[in-house]
Design a protein around this motif. Structure first.
Motif, PDB file in Angstrom:
ATOM      1  N   LEU A  96     104.607  68.449 114.598  1.00  0.00           N
ATOM      2  CA  LEU A  96     104.662  68.862 113.067  1.00  0.00           C
ATOM      3  C   LEU A  96     106.048  69.094 112.699  1.00  0.00           C
ATOM      4  CD1 LEU A  96     102.125  71.787 113.879  1.00  0.00           C
ATOM      5  CD2 LEU A  96     101.803  69.740 112.810  1.00  0.00           C
ATOM      6  N   ASP A  97     106.170  68.582 111.689  1.00  0.00           N
ATOM      7  CA  ASP A  97     107.632  68.511 110.711  1.00  0.00           C
ATOM      8  C   ASP A  97     107.346  68.652 109.339  1.00  0.00           C
ATOM      9  OD1 ASP A  97     110.364  68.392 110.122  1.00  0.00           O
ATOM     10  OD2 ASP A  97     110.521  66.425 111.178  1.00  0.00           O
ATOM     11  N   GLY A  98     106.991  69.603 108.613  1.00  0.00           N
ATOM     12  CA  GLY A  98     107.035  69.649 107.213  1.00  0.00           C
ATOM     13  C   GLY A  98     105.785  70.340 106.709  1.00  0.00           C
ATOM     14  N   ALA A  99     105.710  70.232 105.649  1.00  0.00           N
ATOM     15  CA  ALA A  99     104.187  70.939 105.130  1.00  0.00           C
ATOM     16  C   ALA A  99     102.716  70.166 105.632  1.00  0.00           C
ATOM     17  CB  ALA A  99     103.944  70.555 103.428  1.00  0.00           C
ATOM     18  N   GLY A 133     103.202  76.278 105.492  1.00  0.00           N
ATOM     19  CA  GLY A 133     101.951  76.200 104.735  1.00  0.00           C
ATOM     20  C   GLY A 133     100.955  75.748 105.721  1.00  0.00           C
ATOM     21  N   LEU A 134     100.284  74.746 105.116  1.00  0.00           N
ATOM     22  CA  LEU A 134      99.085  74.212 106.098  1.00  0.00           C
ATOM     23  C   LEU A 134      99.591  73.520 107.468  1.00  0.00           C
ATOM     24  CD1 LEU A 134      95.895  73.339 106.097  1.00  0.00           C
ATOM     25  CD2 LEU A 134      96.516  71.174 105.014  1.00  0.00           C
ATOM     26  N   GLY A 135     100.662  72.980 107.273  1.00  0.00           N
ATOM     27  CA  GLY A 135     101.339  72.765 108.761  1.00  0.00           C
ATOM     28  C   GLY A 135     101.449  73.926 109.783  1.00  0.00           C
ATOM     29  N   ALA A 136     101.915  75.094 109.172  1.00  0.00           N
ATOM     30  CA  ALA A 136     102.127  76.245 109.925  1.00  0.00           C
ATOM     31  C   ALA A 136     100.751  76.772 110.491  1.00  0.00           C
ATOM     32  CB  ALA A 136     102.700  77.436 109.106  1.00  0.00           C
ATOM     33  N   ALA A 137      99.445  76.675 109.797  1.00  0.00           N
ATOM     34  CA  ALA A 137      98.351  77.095 110.211  1.00  0.00           C
ATOM     35  C   ALA A 137      97.758  76.108 111.367  1.00  0.00           C
ATOM     36  CB  ALA A 137      97.471  76.804 109.028  1.00  0.00           C
ATOM     37  N   ARG A 138      98.208  74.808 111.069  1.00  0.00           N
ATOM     38  CA  ARG A 138      97.774  73.845 112.077  1.00  0.00           C
ATOM     39  C   ARG A 138      98.647  74.083 113.437  1.00  0.00           C
ATOM     40  NH1 ARG A 138      99.065  68.625 110.688  1.00  0.00           N
ATOM     41  NH2 ARG A 138      97.605  67.633 112.121  1.00  0.00           N
ATOM     42  N   PHE A 191     106.473  78.985 108.714  1.00  0.00           N
ATOM     43  CA  PHE A 191     106.356  80.150 107.823  1.00  0.00           C
ATOM     44  C   PHE A 191     105.160  79.748 107.023  1.00  0.00           C
ATOM     45  CE2 PHE A 191     110.772  78.781 106.935  1.00  0.00           C
ATOM     46  CZ  PHE A 191     110.292  77.560 106.410  1.00  0.00           C
ATOM     47  N   VAL A 192     104.579  80.664 106.270  1.00  0.00           N
ATOM     48  CA  VAL A 192     103.566  80.286 105.312  1.00  0.00           C
ATOM     49  C   VAL A 192     103.949  79.569 104.117  1.00  0.00           C
ATOM     50  CG1 VAL A 192     101.543  81.375 103.894  1.00  0.00           C
ATOM     51  CG2 VAL A 192     102.171  82.280 106.393  1.00  0.00           C
ATOM     52  N   ALA A 193     105.163  80.249 103.589  1.00  0.00           N
ATOM     53  CA  ALA A 193     105.679  79.536 102.456  1.00  0.00           C
ATOM     54  C   ALA A 193     107.369  79.861 102.613  1.00  0.00           C
ATOM     55  CB  ALA A 193     105.445  80.493 101.255  1.00  0.00           C
ATOM     56  N   GLY A 194     107.903  78.745 102.210  1.00  0.00           N
ATOM     57  CA  GLY A 194     109.438  78.597 102.410  1.00  0.00           C
ATOM     58  C   GLY A 194     110.263  79.486 101.371  1.00  0.00           C
ATOM     59  N   GLY A 248     110.445  83.677  94.702  1.00  0.00           N
ATOM     60  CA  GLY A 248     109.803  83.983  93.395  1.00  0.00           C
ATOM     61  C   GLY A 248     108.579  84.825  93.612  1.00  0.00           C
ATOM     62  N   GLY A 249     108.105  84.965  94.828  1.00  0.00           N
ATOM     63  CA  GLY A 249     107.039  86.108  94.872  1.00  0.00           C
ATOM     64  C   GLY A 249     107.504  87.282  95.357  1.00  0.00           C
ATOM     65  N   THR A 250     108.200  87.386  96.215  1.00  0.00           N
ATOM     66  CA  THR A 250     108.647  89.145  96.563  1.00  0.00           C
ATOM     67  C   THR A 250     110.140  89.364  96.154  1.00  0.00           C
ATOM     68  OG1 THR A 250     109.816  88.274  98.626  1.00  0.00           O
ATOM     69  CG2 THR A 250     107.560  88.364  98.857  1.00  0.00           C
ATOM     70  N   GLY A 251     110.847  88.388  95.838  1.00  0.00           N
ATOM     71  CA  GLY A 251     112.325  88.759  95.445  1.00  0.00           C
ATOM     72  C   GLY A 251     113.168  88.685  96.536  1.00  0.00           C
ATOM     73  N   GLU A 252     112.833  88.447  97.769  1.00  0.00           N
ATOM     74  CA  GLU A 252     113.497  88.428  98.856  1.00  0.00           C
ATOM     75  C   GLU A 252     114.391  87.103  99.084  1.00  0.00           C
ATOM     76  OE1 GLU A 252     111.344  90.731 102.600  1.00  0.00           O
ATOM     77  OE2 GLU A 252     110.128  89.540 101.136  1.00  0.00           O
ATOM     78  N   GLN A 253     115.605  87.115  99.209  1.00  0.00           N
ATOM     79  CA  GLN A 253     116.606  86.020  99.428  1.00  0.00           C
ATOM     80  C   GLN A 253     116.772  85.970 100.906  1.00  0.00           C
ATOM     81  OE1 GLN A 253     118.002  84.630  96.679  1.00  0.00           O
ATOM     82  NE2 GLN A 253     118.767  82.824  97.967  1.00  0.00           N
ATOM     83  N   VAL A 254     116.149  84.793 101.427  1.00  0.00           N
ATOM     84  CA  VAL A 254     116.374  84.535 103.017  1.00  0.00           C
ATOM     85  C   VAL A 254     116.543  83.062 103.019  1.00  0.00           C
ATOM     86  CG1 VAL A 254     115.080  86.487 103.749  1.00  0.00           C
ATOM     87  CG2 VAL A 254     113.838  84.558 103.138  1.00  0.00           C
ATOM     88  N   SER A 255     117.215  82.630 104.345  1.00  0.00           N
ATOM     89  CA  SER A 255     117.248  81.498 104.706  1.00  0.00           C
ATOM     90  C   SER A 255     116.114  81.138 105.437  1.00  0.00           C
ATOM     91  CB  SER A 255     118.534  81.148 105.747  1.00  0.00           C
ATOM     92  OG  SER A 255     118.535  81.933 106.742  1.00  0.00           O
ATOM     93  N   LYS A 256     116.045  79.859 105.880  1.00  0.00           N
ATOM     94  CA  LYS A 256     114.801  79.165 106.618  1.00  0.00           C
ATOM     95  C   LYS A 256     114.847  79.813 107.907  1.00  0.00           C
ATOM     96  CE  LYS A 256     115.602  74.939 106.336  1.00  0.00           C
ATOM     97  NZ  LYS A 256     115.605  73.428 106.633  1.00  0.00           N
ATOM     98  N   ASP A 257     115.987  80.172 108.713  1.00  0.00           N
ATOM     99  CA  ASP A 257     116.135  80.491 110.122  1.00  0.00           C
ATOM    100  C   ASP A 257     115.687  82.225 109.803  1.00  0.00           C
ATOM    101  OD1 ASP A 257     116.376  78.521 111.872  1.00  0.00           O
ATOM    102  OD2 ASP A 257     118.399  78.469 111.147  1.00  0.00           O
ATOM    103  N   GLU A 258     116.103  82.852 108.956  1.00  0.00           N
ATOM    104  CA  GLU A 258     116.049  84.263 108.655  1.00  0.00           C
ATOM    105  C   GLU A 258     114.517  84.575 108.530  1.00  0.00           C
ATOM    106  OE1 GLU A 258     119.996  85.852 106.783  1.00  0.00           O
ATOM    107  OE2 GLU A 258     118.445  85.099 105.567  1.00  0.00           O
ATOM    108  N   LEU A 259     113.675  83.561 107.686  1.00  0.00           N
ATOM    109  CA  LEU A 259     112.168  83.673 107.269  1.00  0.00           C
ATOM    110  C   LEU A 259     111.420  83.412 108.583  1.00  0.00           C
ATOM    111  CD1 LEU A 259     110.059  84.259 105.159  1.00  0.00           C
ATOM    112  CD2 LEU A 259     110.498  81.715 104.639  1.00  0.00           C
TER     113      LEU A 259
END
Length: 518
Positions: free
Chosen positions: A130-133, A178-183, A200-203, A209-220
């Protein structure tokens, strides 16, 4: 015009060559600059040399000239086929991040669904790289289509079915979204490459945009997030290590639930006696001990494969006894002795894996009950622990137990199903009861201590009385344990038992008693 099909065969090869270019030189260079291999490099690294047989190599999005001839083709961003891994035939399904980051607008879903169907129907282990969406939809797709749709996960019925049919391994080799994370988590083993992978579920942009949190990919969704939360079983340091772990894991499991685990000729003498076991558990009950040397002494040399790393004090593993794969439950006293919420999850996962693929279970028991305190209650430890115990009780595979030290409370009572016939032994270091003496005595004898003129002396007297009663020899006199044994005899006894256990396994072939879940 020639009478044969030379020109068509040449067109096949031309299209294969175009597909091999993936997303083009720039995207390949970008993939390499991030420390990640391309999809085809990964397959070459994982599969036995020359064994990969690609399916759907010509699948993609072609553009044609006015004369109907192919100008260019963008290959679908999912590569699949059969291969051999350490001689075992498997189905591989791998994302190509160089084409639209694995997103749905560069995906031809039928190809991904086919890989799941092929594994299930032909009863072959399935490996997802797995690598991506990994096929998830995108806003761009909706804009291009001119309409939206009620979400459906393509082929998800096969994804769910495979968990109860064939071994499924997922490797997170980059950002898995997303779907990749579920798989990824819809697997029996999820491997995560430290420093390269995120899950993660969403990047970050969607989170912002959804929660207002500013995070990097690793922090998320990096290693620090997932190392202990139960989403992935193993964190590894490189893609090569991930591929090694995948091969090791599959070596313990059958191709499907319709076959027995792959027993091999035992190279390690079944009657090997390790002197170190005589002193492995200290006489001082307050002193911890190392569990790994005990595992190495009891099971076939080099065969212990750690499973869920997030279990804390709860150790889960696969191993072999006289060449026969088994599941292993144990405790690492240096990390505690109680069953936490994540420990219960690890235990549940291991037992479900063994029930699904017919591996007998060995418990080297040192279980001080469920974790207590406010943090444990907030974590829902009781529910997680009860679910783990229910899983143990529902499992039909043979179980054996060697009590190393503690068996306390509900957690200790449920580490094996004590209401069915199981083979069991105890070391002289065994210590058991409804509650550990420390704290339990004060609670049980509160009234006596409150009215005693010398509570400290009364407490010492009660301790001495209960210490005599707690002798494992008294329990053995009443057949509370089947046998007290010299610890050095443990391996020989378990190696004899495993042959009895394997004689029962043909009756269990087929899907598990309950559908496996992630």
């Amino acid at each position: 015009m020639t009478e044969d099909w030379t020109s068509a065969v040449e067109e096949i090869e031309r299209r294969r060559a175009l597909a091999a270019q993936l997303g083009g030189p720039d995207k390949i260079a970008r993939q390499h600059s991030s420390g990640r291999r391309t999809v085809r490099e990964r397959i070459d690294r994982l599969a036995d040399p020359g064994s990969f047989q690609e399916i759907g190599a010509l699948t993609g999005f072609g553009t044609y000239g006015e004369d109907g001839s192919l100008d260019t083709i963008q290959p679908a961003n999912f590569v699949t086929g059969t291969a051999r891994v350490h001689g075992r035939k498997v189905v591989l399904g791998a994302d190509d991040f160089t084409v639209r980051g694995g997103s749905g607008d560069a995906m031809i879903y039928a190809k991904q669904i086919y890989s799941e169907q092929l594994a299930g129907q032909y009863r072959l282990p399935l490996i997802r790289l797995l690598d991506g969406a990994s096929g998830g939809g995108s806003v761009k797709m909706a804009a291009q289509s001119g309409f939206t749709y009620v979400p459906v996960n393509p082929g998800w019925d096969h994804v769910v079915h495979n968990l109860s049919t064939v071994p499924v391994v997922a490797a997170c080799l980059g950002p898995v979204v997303g779907l990749g994370a579920a798989r990824a988590v819809m697997s029996h083993l999820c491997v995560f490459v430290d420093g390269l992978a995120q899950l993660f579920v969403a990047g970050p942009p969607v989170v912002r945009g959804g929660t207002g949190e500013q995070v990097s990919k690793d922090e998320l969704g990096g290693t620090d997030i997932h190392r202990r939360n139960g989403s992935v079983e193993r964190v590894v340091t490189s893609e090569d290590e991930a591929f090694t772990v995948i091969g090791q894991f599959l070596s313990y499991l059958p191709d499907s639930v319709h076959a027995l685990p792959p027993a091999t000729a035992g190279a390690d003498p079944a009657d090997r006696r390790e002197e170190s076991l005589l002193s492995a558990v200290p006489r001082d009950p307050r002193r911890p001990y190392r569990i790994q040397p005990i595992l190495d002494a009891v099971f076939d040399t080099g065969s212990v494969f750690r499973y869920a790393e997030y279990g804390g004090a709860t150790v889960t593993a696969l191993a072999r006894l006289d060449g026969h794969p088994v599941g292993v439950l144990a405790t690492d006293p240096y990390r505690g002795g109680t069953l936490s919420a994540t420990g219960a999850q690890a235990l549940t996962r291991l037992v479900e894996l063994c029930e699904t693929f017919h591996l007998p279970i060995v418990s080297l028991t040192d279980q001080a009950g469920m974790t207590i305190g406010p943090a444990a209650e907030r974590a829902g430890t009781l529910r997680a622990g009860a679910r783990a115990i229910a899983t143990v009780y529902q499992a039909r595979v043979p179980q054996a137990e060697v009590i190393l030290r503690r068996v306390y409370g509900v957690g200790g009572a449920g580490i094996v199903n004590r209401h069915r016939v199981h083979r069991g032994w105890a070391w002289p270091s065994g210590d058991w009861g409804s509650l550990p003496a420390k704290g339990g005595i004060e609670a049980a004898f509160r009234a006596e201590l409150a009215t005693s003129p010398d509570p400290a002396a009364e407490l010492d007297r009660i301790h001495a009385q209960l210490s005599a009663i707690a002798s494992p020899f008294r329990t053995a006199e009443h057949f509370g344990v089947q046998d007290l044994i010299d610890p050095r005899d443990t391996r020989a006894l378990l190696c004899d038992w495993v042959h009895d256990a394997y004689r029962l396994l043909p009756e269990l072939l087929g899907p598990p008693a309950w559908g496996s879940r992630p």
